[in-house]
Each structure stands twice: as structure tokens, then as C-alpha cells.
Design a protein around this motif. Structure first.
Motif, PDB file in Angstrom:
ATOM      1  N   VAL A  17      36.796  39.694  47.391  1.00  0.00           N
ATOM      2  CA  VAL A  17      36.950  39.686  48.834  1.00  0.00           C
ATOM      3  C   VAL A  17      37.797  41.005  49.061  1.00  0.00           C
ATOM      4  O   VAL A  17      38.715  41.191  48.173  1.00  0.00           O
ATOM      5  CB  VAL A  17      37.451  38.496  49.642  1.00  0.00           C
ATOM      6  CG1 VAL A  17      38.847  38.202  49.207  1.00  0.00           C
ATOM      7  CG2 VAL A  17      37.489  38.781  51.080  1.00  0.00           C
ATOM      8  N   ILE A  38      40.280  33.863  48.377  1.00  0.00           N
ATOM      9  CA  ILE A  38      39.166  33.136  48.204  1.00  0.00           C
ATOM     10  C   ILE A  38      39.794  31.867  47.329  1.00  0.00           C
ATOM     11  O   ILE A  38      40.604  31.832  46.382  1.00  0.00           O
ATOM     12  CB  ILE A  38      38.456  33.774  47.086  1.00  0.00           C
ATOM     13  CG1 ILE A  38      37.661  34.920  47.664  1.00  0.00           C
ATOM     14  CG2 ILE A  38      37.236  32.776  46.659  1.00  0.00           C
ATOM     15  CD1 ILE A  38      36.825  35.680  46.850  1.00  0.00           C
ATOM     16  N   ALA A  44      32.932  40.884  51.303  1.00  0.00           N
ATOM     17  CA  ALA A  44      32.897  40.114  50.357  1.00  0.00           C
ATOM     18  C   ALA A  44      31.680  39.876  49.116  1.00  0.00           C
ATOM     19  O   ALA A  44      30.727  40.455  49.635  1.00  0.00           O
ATOM     20  CB  ALA A  44      33.268  38.541  50.800  1.00  0.00           C
ATOM     21  N   ILE A  94      36.386  31.453  51.971  1.00  0.00           N
ATOM     22  CA  ILE A  94      37.046  32.657  52.284  1.00  0.00           C
ATOM     23  C   ILE A  94      38.338  32.041  53.342  1.00  0.00           C
ATOM     24  O   ILE A  94      37.953  31.580  54.380  1.00  0.00           O
ATOM     25  CB  ILE A  94      36.551  33.729  52.932  1.00  0.00           C
ATOM     26  CG1 ILE A  94      35.542  34.358  51.755  1.00  0.00           C
ATOM     27  CG2 ILE A  94      37.447  34.938  53.128  1.00  0.00           C
ATOM     28  CD1 ILE A  94      34.450  35.257  52.162  1.00  0.00           C
TER      29      ILE A  94
END
Length: 236
Positions: free
Chosen positions: A133, A104, A142, A110
Motif C-alpha cells: 500500500v 495492511i 494498493a 487496509i
């Protein structure tokens, strides 16, 4: 597999342990320690670094987050989960699936790389702000800053379609083919493969404060410090 640069309720600079099916890694005092299987250098290639903030272990690889926001990976590279590690110094959390990795960025987006046969890379959300995540065999999961959970990739055992739709979660983790999440009220929710009772044997109660998973088992810590464990128990 475990993920995150900052568990809810903890300092982002705390030490954490992340276990894979046959190897493990830990970040303690900013120096990585690994043990277990070394078939692909996931132990022998561990960097002699003292600036690591968090690490996540896949099946045979590890991805770690440095204090400066950059990433480093080592171990098995059959799906380019090591060589395709993205550059930059704007990362705040990491996660790993069996043969893919996730991270992240400071803007909540992401990044994902490695094996994508089930869409665990290409299916990642492109909107929203995420704070955690993680990855399993062919899926990824996530947690957004709104408390909602997003999953993508392989829908084996309804991993994607059974994802909870409420927005009251503070942590989520992924096993090989199951997921475990912690709600803000201290209760647990599991979904996905249940061949070893890793879903149906999820303990009741509203006094849980932290969770973790292995390949086919799960663990949770209660407010009194005791540990609950359920699922596969082949190795004790």
C-alpha cells in the motif's frame, strides 16, 4: 511515500529507505535514522527504538512498523495522521501519503487515517487481500495478492481511471500525483501527472527488479544493479 513491509523477492526483515519531499527515513539494523526538514518534529521526534521493521515518510510525518506488528507515528499532525494511528499488533506493511497514512493487517485488509478531503481514506477497498500500500497527495494505491492494482481518492491527471487492469504486478508505488508499477516480466508502467516526464519518460526494458518514486520523479533498479531515474530534476 514509499510503502510496504515486504518488497517482492526480499526478506520481510530487510532494511529499506523511504523518502518524502523534504525529509527521509530509513530502517537499518532495526533502528530508525531520519534526516532533512524538521519543521514538524519529523526528525527530532524520531523514536530511539531498535525494534522497527519498516517505515514510510509522508510530506512531514513518518509511520513505522514494529517487529511486534504495532505501529508508531511522529511528525506533523494537522490531519491527525499521528494521533489517529490505529492500535493493534496485526500489521505487516505501512505506507504514507502527503498527509495520510496506510497500513495492511495480517488478514490483508487496509487501515487508513489522516487527511481524507479527496477520499484517499474513505474510498479504500473493503474486500480483497492486499500485500502493499502507498499514498500520494490525494490518492492511495494498493497491490492485491492476485497481482492487480487498486487506486482510490483524487482522480487528478486520471490517476484512478488510468490504473492498469491486468493482474501481473509485483510492486506499486505512488508519487505526489503519479504512480509507478513493476510487472512480473520486469517491465515498468507509469500513469498520472506527466508535467516533468515522470510518465512519458518511463524507460523500456524487461530487466527491472525494484522501483521507487519521489514527489515528481521515479527510479528503478535493473538486474545488473544500475539505477534509472527520470522526471523532475530540479535538485539533481
Amino acid at each position: 511515500m514509499q510503502s510496504d513491509g515486504a518488497l517482492p523477492g526480499t526478506n520481510r526483515r530487510g532494511a529499506r529507505l523511504f523518502a518524502a519531499p523534504v525529509s527521509a527515513s530509513a530502517v537499518a539494523a532495526q533502528t530508525p535514522v531520519t534526516w532533512g526538514s524538521n519543521d514538524f518534529g519529523q526528525i527530532g521526534q524520531t523514536p530511539a527504538a531498535s525494534d522497527l521493521e519498516a517505515a514510510a515518510a509522508g510530506e512531514d510525518h513518518v509511520v513505522a512498523l514494529r517487529w511486534d506488528g504495532s505501529l508508531i507515528s511522529w511528525g506533523r499532525n494537522t490531519a491527525s495522521q499521528v494521533t489517529n494511528t490505529p492500535g493493534g499488533t496485526d500489521f505487516v506493511a505501512v505506507g504514507a501519503g502527503f498527509n495520510h497514512s496506510l497500513a495492511i493487517r495480517t488478514d490483508g485488509s487496509i487501515a487508513a487515517w489522516g487527511r481524507d478531503a479527496e477520499g484517499q481514506i474513505s474510498g479504500r477497498p473493503t474486500t480483497g487481500t492486499f500485500i502493499q500500500v502507498d499514498g500520494g497527495f490525494g490518492h492511495s494505491v494498493a497491490l492485491s495478492d492476485t497481482g492487480s492494482i487498486v487506486t482510490w481518492g483524487w482522480n487528478a491527471d486520471d490517476l484512478i481511471t488510468d490504473t492498469p487492469t491486468t493482474s501481473d504486478f509485483i510492486q506499486v508505488v505512488a508519487g505526489e500525483n503519479h504512480c509507478l508499477a513493476l510487472r512480473s516480466d520486469g517491465t515498468l508502467v507509469s500513469w498520472g501527472r506527466d508535467i516533468s516526464g515522470q510518465v512519458s519518460n518511463t524507460p523500456a526494458g524487461n530487466d527491472f527488479i525494484a522501483i521507487a518514486v519521489g514527489s515528481s520523479h521515479s527510479l528503478a533498479v535493473r538486474t545488473n544493479g544500475t539505477i534509472e531515474a527520470w522526471g523532475a530534476d530540479g535538485q539533481g
